[in-house]
Enzyme design. Structure first.
Site, PDB file in Angstrom:
ATOM      1  N   CYS A   1      -5.235  -2.961   3.028  1.00  0.00           N
ATOM      2  CA  CYS A   1      -5.097  -2.814   4.479  1.00  0.00           C
ATOM      3  C   CYS A   1      -6.374  -3.203   5.231  1.00  0.00           C
ATOM      4  CB  CYS A   1      -4.657  -1.394   4.817  1.00  0.00           C
ATOM      5  SG  CYS A   1      -4.011  -1.213   6.503  1.00  0.00           S
TER       6      CYS A   1
ATOM      7  N   LYS B   1      -9.552   1.764  -2.983  1.00  0.00           N
ATOM      8  CA  LYS B   1     -10.022   1.261  -1.699  1.00  0.00           C
ATOM      9  C   LYS B   1     -11.448   1.734  -1.445  1.00  0.00           C
ATOM     10  CE  LYS B   1      -8.563   0.865   3.137  1.00  0.00           C
ATOM     11  NZ  LYS B   1      -7.569   1.301   4.146  1.00  0.00           N
TER      12      LYS B   1
ATOM     13  N   GLU C   1       0.839  -1.202   0.000  1.00  0.00           N
ATOM     14  CA  GLU C   1       0.000   0.000   0.000  1.00  0.00           C
ATOM     15  C   GLU C   1       0.876   1.255   0.000  1.00  0.00           C
ATOM     16  OE1 GLU C   1      -3.401   1.974   2.963  1.00  0.00           O
ATOM     17  OE2 GLU C   1      -2.048   0.395   3.682  1.00  0.00           O
TER      18      GLU C   1
END
Length: 510
Positions: A385, A330, A266
């Site tokens: 994440c 995301k 990330e």
């Protein structure tokens, strides 16, 4: 002589409060042990003993006692947030402590609400089912309300417990159901020694035997993989020289040797993609085309049509040989870290580092296509994440995907949380996701834990934390869907609602 009774009463209340807080803290510490899921169950039974269900409390008193227990659990389990607020973010120490405490108190409310069934329903031999049902519904709501924060539940700890094999059938919430029910049975064992022992042994045995069933199978030949762990301190990305150093490292690490799939974590390139150094993306694409390599790495995305003035996104870019660029934005953002809830800009302004208010990606983004010479493509579901906390969302994406899903890939940067148990906690969540879906997983992280997981969630290979290194290996892709992917949380939520309805009818009748 003064009457000592009021002092005994006050002392008794204080001892109950202290013991509940300590039991919560101990449960959180046990979660980090190798067999934490087994050990948590008998310790949780001590909570029921301390809440004294034989003399039910008024609802207000029950709520407060459950809250104290939950605060003890989450303050210990989530203390590492202090590192991101104070050590990295530069927030005042007192304000950072308050932030950790308030978040812990908020999520503890759900534990507290779950315990309200103790005074609400008349207890019987089957009361443990009602308590477990209440806990499941509370945990479901904790993962849903205000975008959800289901971190540090009993489900991921059960990956190292007796009920993990149930996850492919009914998901992590079912593991939570059985863990809470089993703890109640242990509490009741003094009344029903033989019956409780037989029942517990039978349910644990059935759960373990369920692990013999598999729903996914290997497909194609193993794929060669390189996972890159840069180990950059979070503070570096707030300095121009640190950003350039990180960009140069990941570019060189990606292009230093061949593999069919190369993954960087990330925000490996922590800068808007349209402002990255000249020819960086072109260089990576040239490497991909000339070496038949599929590349996946994190950047700061730039939205062509900003959402509500949100110009940037937390993005994964994928490059496959002679193919258009793959984009995954995301979707499930971290409150305060990636989006600012209305009315809380004052809190974010207390940081001395820039934080973004990112745009959200869609919930139905396509899988990443991994191309291979002379073989069928492999399709990977991408999470960034925090997203691998939400098992039902991942299951829904796999269930509704137009292409099959053969592999899970998570890009993560936990440098915000320093040397704490946050990486091992997230690893357990990733392990539970693999177990629920029956798919192997690749975790590429900045500071750790970079790892390869099998379809049963077990760690096949991993890099040590806080080291700059590369993990090279081969990974077998899988195909198929588990019952949990097909049904999601519907079965366990339905069972829990029906049990509570039965308990309510029975309570009113008798």
């Amino acid at each position: 002589m003064l009457d000592q009774q009021p002092y005994r009463y006050i002392g008794g209340k204080a001892s109950i409060v202290l013991s509940l807080f300590i039991l919560g803290a101990v449960l959180a510490l046990i979660a980090e042990l190798p067999y934490g899921g087994w050990i948590q169950i008998p310790v949780l039974s001590l909570v029921w003993w301390r809440l004294n269900p034989q003399t039910p409390n008024p609802l207000k008193k029950q709520f407060l006692q459950g809250l104290i227990f939950g605060i003890g659990y989450f303050v210990i389990g989530l203390w590492w947030l202090y590192i991101s607020l104070h050590d990295v973010g530069g927030m005042n120490a007192l304000l950072a402590c308050m932030g950790v405490f308030l978040l812990s108190a908020y999520v503890a409310v759900y534990f507290s609400l779950a315990t309200l069934v103790i005074p609400l329903f008349k207890q019987s031999r089957l009361f443990g089912l009602l308590l477990a049902s209440s806990w499941v519904l509370a945990e479901f709501l904790r993962g849903y309300i205000f975008t959800g924060f289901p971190w540090m539940g009993f489900a991921e700890t059960q990956f190292n417990g007796p009920f993990a094999p149930i996850a492919p059938f009914f998901g992590g919430l079912a593991c939570t159901f059985l863990a809470v029910w089993a703890s109640w049975e242990i509490y009741q064992v003094r009344k029903h020694v033989l019956a409780s022992a037989i029942l517990l042994s039978a349910v644990v045995s059935i759960s373990q035997l369920a692990g013999l069933l598999t729903f996914t199978k290997p497909v194609g030949e193993p794929i060669s993989v390189r996972l890159i762990q840069g180990n950059f301190e979070q503070s570096l990305i707030f300095k121009p020289e640190g950003i350039l150093q990180q960009i140069a490292f990941y570019h060189d690490a990606i292009t230093q040797s061949k593999a069919e799939l190369i993954i960087a974590p990330e925000t490996a390139f922590p800068w808007p993609e349209n402002q990255l150094p000249a020819n960086l993306l072109e260089s990576l694409r040239s490497f991909s085309n000339s070496n038949d390599a599929n590349l996946l790495f994190g950047v700061i995305g730039r939205e062509s049509a900003p959402q509500n003035n949100r110009e940037f996104s937390n993005r994964a870019l994928g490059l496959s040989p002679s193919s258009p660029t793959y984009i995954y934005d995301k979707s499930h953002l971290v409150p305060f870290g990636e989006f600012i809830p209305p009315g809380f800009h004052w809190f974010v302004n207390a940081f001395s580092v820039p934080l973004s208010d990112f745009a959200r990606g869609g919930m139905s983004q396509p899988n990443f296509t991994i191309l291979r010479a002379h073989q069928d493509p492999i399709y990977a579901a991408i999470t960034i994440c925090y997203e691998d906390v939400f098992g039902s969302e991942l299951a829904s994406r796999i269930r509704n995907s137009r292409k099959p899903t053969n592999l899970l890939i998570n890009l993560t940067n936990l440098a915000w949380f320093g040397d704490s148990q946050a990486p091992t906690q997230q690893l357990r969540l990733s392990q539970l996701r693999s177990l629920e879906t029956g798919l192997p997983a690749l975790r590429a992280t900045n500071t750790g834990i970079t790892a390869v997981l099998g379809p049963d969630g077990k760690v096949l290979k991993a890099l040590p934390e806080f080291t700059q290194s590369t993990l090279s290996t081969q990974v077998q892709a899988y195909s198929g869907k588990t019952p949990y992917v097909i049904w999601g949380n519907l079965p366990i939520l339905g069972i829990s609602c029906l049990l509570l309805l039965w308990g309510l009818i029975r309570h009113r009748r008798f």
